[in-house]
Design a protein around this motif. Structure first.
Motif, short mmCIF file in Angstrom:
data_model
loop_
_atom_site.label_atom_id
_atom_site.label_comp_id
_atom_site.label_asym_id
_atom_site.label_seq_id
_atom_site.Cartn_x
_atom_site.Cartn_y
_atom_site.Cartn_z
N ASN A 183 13.05 -3.64 -4.43
CA ASN A 183 14.34 -2.97 -4.60
C ASN A 183 14.67 -2.12 -3.38
OD1 ASN A 183 16.56 -1.55 -5.44
ND2 ASN A 183 15.40 -0.20 -6.84
N ILE A 184 15.54 -2.65 -2.52
CA ILE A 184 15.81 -1.92 -1.28
C ILE A 184 16.80 -0.77 -1.49
CG2 ILE A 184 15.19 -3.67 0.45
CD1 ILE A 184 18.18 -4.40 0.54
N ASN A 185 17.29 -0.63 -2.73
CA ASN A 185 18.13 0.54 -3.01
C ASN A 185 17.30 1.79 -3.24
OD1 ASN A 185 20.55 -0.92 -2.83
ND2 ASN A 185 20.21 -1.72 -4.91
N ASP A 186 16.00 1.58 -3.42
CA ASP A 186 15.10 2.73 -3.56
C ASP A 186 14.89 3.33 -2.16
OD1 ASP A 186 12.44 3.64 -5.47
OD2 ASP A 186 12.29 3.91 -3.29
N GLU A 187 15.18 4.61 -2.05
CA GLU A 187 15.16 5.27 -0.74
C GLU A 187 13.78 5.22 -0.07
OE1 GLU A 187 16.39 9.57 0.44
OE2 GLU A 187 17.94 8.67 -0.82
N TYR A 188 12.74 5.46 -0.87
CA TYR A 188 11.39 5.47 -0.31
C TYR A 188 11.00 4.07 0.19
CZ TYR A 188 6.35 5.55 0.11
OH TYR A 188 5.08 5.41 0.58
N ILE A 189 11.35 3.07 -0.60
CA ILE A 189 11.01 1.68 -0.21
C ILE A 189 11.76 1.31 1.07
CG2 ILE A 189 11.17 -0.75 -0.91
CD1 ILE A 189 10.61 0.15 -3.78
N LYS A 190 13.03 1.68 1.10
CA LYS A 190 13.85 1.37 2.27
C LYS A 190 13.25 2.02 3.53
CE LYS A 190 17.87 0.18 4.29
NZ LYS A 190 17.36 0.42 5.62
N LYS A 191 12.87 3.27 3.38
CA LYS A 191 12.28 4.03 4.50
C LYS A 191 10.96 3.38 4.96
CE LYS A 191 10.82 8.39 4.64
NZ LYS A 191 10.49 9.62 3.93
N LEU A 205 0.83 -1.21 0.00
CA LEU A 205 0.00 0.00 0.00
C LEU A 205 0.87 1.26 0.00
CD1 LEU A 205 -2.67 -1.29 2.51
CD2 LEU A 205 -3.11 -0.66 0.13
N MET A 206 1.96 1.23 0.74
CA MET A 206 2.84 2.41 0.78
C MET A 206 3.51 2.64 -0.57
SD MET A 206 4.38 2.10 4.63
CE MET A 206 4.88 3.79 4.84
N MET A 207 3.83 1.54 -1.26
CA MET A 207 4.42 1.68 -2.61
C MET A 207 3.37 2.15 -3.63
SD MET A 207 6.82 -1.74 -2.58
CE MET A 207 7.35 -1.71 -4.29
N ALA A 208 2.12 1.73 -3.42
CA ALA A 208 1.07 2.07 -4.38
C ALA A 208 0.51 3.48 -4.18
CB ALA A 208 -0.07 1.05 -4.28
N TYR A 209 0.57 3.98 -2.93
CA TYR A 209 0.00 5.30 -2.62
C TYR A 209 1.02 6.15 -1.86
CZ TYR A 209 -4.21 2.84 -4.02
OH TYR A 209 -5.13 2.11 -4.75
N PRO A 210 2.19 6.38 -2.46
CA PRO A 210 3.31 6.98 -1.72
C PRO A 210 3.02 8.38 -1.16
CG PRO A 210 3.81 6.87 -4.07
CD PRO A 210 2.56 6.07 -3.84
N GLU A 211 2.22 9.16 -1.85
CA GLU A 211 1.98 10.53 -1.35
C GLU A 211 0.86 10.59 -0.33
OE1 GLU A 211 1.23 13.26 -4.63
OE2 GLU A 211 2.38 11.84 -5.84
N TYR A 212 0.12 9.52 -0.18
CA TYR A 212 -1.09 9.59 0.64
C TYR A 212 -0.98 8.89 1.99
CZ TYR A 212 -2.94 11.70 -3.47
OH TYR A 212 -3.12 12.58 -4.50
N ILE A 213 -0.06 7.91 2.09
CA ILE A 213 0.11 7.21 3.37
C ILE A 213 1.37 7.79 4.02
CG2 ILE A 213 0.51 4.98 4.49
CD1 ILE A 213 -0.87 3.73 1.97
N VAL A 214 1.19 8.46 5.15
CA VAL A 214 2.34 9.15 5.74
C VAL A 214 2.91 8.45 6.96
CG1 VAL A 214 1.71 11.42 4.82
CG2 VAL A 214 0.83 10.73 7.06
#
Ligand SMILES: [Zn+2]
Length: 309
Positions: free
Chosen positions: A291-299, A50-59
């Protein structure tokens, strides 16, 4: 060691569903979920999806004192992950939580048969989530609509951008290939604020995230027999389906309650299917395929691991 082996076997059992038209028996999953560890892995994977699918909406995420997990939305509203209620198919359709919504894994493989009874990945929708992201009233949704290559689509969460990408690839193909053209034109519409006929539930067209292509009388489960629907499915050009799925749309042709002309922007289903449809091998982490090199995914992984212990 023994504990790890049992755990791996359970996870493999749950995720070993291949590419079939068979429904992953939810009841079975619920029963197997008696192990806390499997439940926790499923939950973490759903939350990351869900966080990957709605990155701007789930904080953020919140775990309440009674151990309920909530998404914290940009607006400040909270959405419950799992109400822990046992539901039958119609209760899930009418009152789903996020866990119910994501329970069935959308098959990304080619399918030309009608899916097994009540297997409808994506047809169960969390309206709380859709309203947060795309607008919580007709007027609010309308404000978010933009033109995407000749159709009206919601600009939020990259829906319209994905629609444009679909059109850029699909329209030249429809022009040059008569069979594809006949399935695309005349298009049957995108935005329409209405409830699904015979129900009190809003149609995904109400949010400006769905498109119906050219209509055939065998396209919808209420219009046609399963046999007629299967015939239409077999003749439906796979190229169309591939283009939509590549751009995070799901297809109603992969539902038991088939809706073959219908495509819907639901990035959570494509992401879950891509990364989390298989079990984890010994020694792998719950997020092993992303991909854990992606900063947002890692966070996001760090946040989930910090909150869910
Ligand atoms: Zn539709």
């Amino acid at each position: 060691m023994k504990k790890i082996c049992i755990y791996v076997i359970i996870v493999l059992m749950i995720f070993s569903m291949g590419c079939t038209n068979r429904k992953e028996t939810k009841e079975k999953v619920k029963e197997t979920n008696s192990t806390d560890m499997t439940y926790e892995i499923n939950m973490k994977r759903d939350l990351l999806t869900l966080m990957m699918a709605y990155p701007e909406y789930i904080v953020d995420l919140e775990v309440s004192s009674d151990n309920r997990v909530y998404l914290i939305m940009k607006s400040g509203n909270k959405i419950l992950y799992d109400d822990k209620e046992k539901k039958n198919y119609s209760a899930k359709l009418n009152n789903p939580d996020l866990q119910d919504m994501l329970e069935e894994i959308y098959p990304l493989c080619h399918t030309d048969e009608i899916m097994e009874k009540n297997f409808d990945p994506g047809r169960i929708r969390s309206y709380a989530l859709l309203k947060e992201v795309y607008g919580n009233s007709k007027a609010h949704v309308e404000k978010n609509l933009v033109a995407a290559k000749g159709v009206r689509f919601n600009k939020n969460n990259r829906a319209a951008e994905s629609m444009k990408n679909v059109m850029n690839e699909l329209l030249p193909l429809a022009k040059n290939n008569g069979k594809i053209g006949a399935c695309v034109y005349p298009m049957s519409g995108t935005f329409c604020y209405r409830v699904i006929s015979g129900t009190g539930r809003l149609s995904p067209h109400s949010f400006g995230i769905a498109i119906d292509l050219a209509r055939d009388n065998r396209d919808y489960w209420k219009w046609a027999s399963k046999e007629a629907g299967a015939k239409r499915l077999k003749s439906y050009p796979q190229e169309i389906v591939n283009i939509f799925e590549k751009n995070y749309f799901i297809w109603g042709g992969k539902w038991n309650h088939f809706d073959i002309l219908h495509f819907e922007y639901r990035p959570e289903f494509i992401i879950k299917s891509k990364y989390f449809s298989k079990g984890i091998k010994e020694g792998e982490m719950w997020y092993s395929n992303v991909n854990i090199n992606d900063e947002y995914i890692k966070k996001s992984i760090d946040l989930i691991d910090k909150k869910i212990k």
